[in-house]
Enzyme design. Sequence first.
Site, PDB file in Angstrom:
ATOM      1  N   ASP A  83       0.822  -1.203   0.000  1.00  0.00           N
ATOM      2  CA  ASP A  83       0.000   0.000   0.000  1.00  0.00           C
ATOM      3  C   ASP A  83       0.859   1.257   0.000  1.00  0.00           C
ATOM      4  OD1 ASP A  83      -1.975   1.866   0.217  1.00  0.00           O
ATOM      5  OD2 ASP A  83      -2.759   1.176   2.136  1.00  0.00           O
ATOM      6  N   ASP A 295      -2.072   5.732  -5.493  1.00  0.00           N
ATOM      7  CA  ASP A 295      -2.229   4.805  -4.377  1.00  0.00           C
ATOM      8  C   ASP A 295      -2.411   3.370  -4.869  1.00  0.00           C
ATOM      9  OD1 ASP A 295      -2.783   3.572  -1.973  1.00  0.00           O
ATOM     10  OD2 ASP A 295      -4.792   4.404  -1.786  1.00  0.00           O
TER      11      ASP A 295
END
Length: 441
Positions: A83, A295
């Site tokens: 992430d 992201d």
Amino acid sequence: MPPPPALPVCLLLLLLLLAVPRPAAAAAAAAATRPLLFELRARQVPAGALPRPASKLRFHHNVSLTVSLAVGTPPQNVTMVLDTGSELSWLLCAPGGGGGGGGRSALSFRPRASLTFASVPCGSAQCRSRDLPSPPACDGASKQCRVSLSYADGSSSDGALATEVFTVGQGPPLRAAFGCMATAFDTSPDGVATAGLLGMNRGALSFVSQASTRRFSYCISDRDDAGVLLLGHSDLPFLPLNYTPLYQPAMPLPYFDRVAYSVQLLGIRVGGKPLPIPASVLAPDHTGAGQTMVDSGTQFTFLLGDAYSALKAEFSRQTKPWLPALNDPNFAFQEAFDTCFRVPQGRAPPARLPAVTLLFNGAQMTVAGDRLLYKVPGERRGGDGVWCLTFGNADMVPITAYVIGHHHQMNVWVEYDLERGRVGLAPIRCDVASERLGLML
């Protein structure tokens, strides 16, 4: 506020390549110019049939991007979500000691079974970190540093800050701080079976920062071909990257995530037509809300309300003659995707969908073809399936930022260059990139 974790996606295997610099300063500098490269294939084979070079990790694209690595002494195999939108790595820690390490991937980490596990005391510098959305707190009884993380979709985790040895492939061990979480709640019924999350943003406690990695890049495959993740510096002459600078406001703002990979979104085109969106709508406001983040931990892309409405209107207008709208005001896929259409069951959407291009300062990203629409699992209207545009309305989640998810990063080489403060983009098929890098067997 961190962006939400990945949303459910269809089952798709993705194996990626990893190289990690050594911890010593000199070794890290050498690794920055000469990263180690190893190939991973998108197919399951017996463990003994795989070569065993250093720093090799297996990734797959199953609900979210995940990585398997070894933690503790003796090593325990765990699976973590990769992430770039989060800082602190965390593992779900089992209360008991359990058995030894090694073997198959586990769904939790057993700290009592590790000789190198250490709790972080309240007085440590790590416990005073201000990069995290919710600063660590001190447990008065145990004098341990406590952390609590929450995400926009309602998922959360809570536990203690600790340090442990992380072994990346066959590379040298790295002692890093992480959250040893006693509880982790996921609102998604299809949540991926992972033991935690590997934080890769620019915060001091991220895995990237603790490993002293100043540049990393990846290519996410759209099918069962080899993808690539590269930690360290490498010049790729066959891959002309267009760079856009990381955006940082001059002063700290309450709603601006300063450790995210933020870029400047300047405009959006649909089928070549610029959308009439004022520049002020695409830029952060005086509070910092409205930044644009790249992201890997979010599946699809989210636009703030005004920009989303403009995209929805123009995409629907251009596709109206041959792509019937769902016309169900009460339906929104994952509560944020309400630009939906009807497609005859068993068929794919028409190939002539208008591409959507996101324009940045110095670079652009074009979303086209099968990345534009996503078939909603189990949703039917008579003999038709329901397909929704893969851009969601951030105001409906709610999220106070533009977020570019990994679905729209497929077959794009994405480089995060912390040395020069920029993000590089180049469209390329991941299998072609692997072959050019000499990674194909």
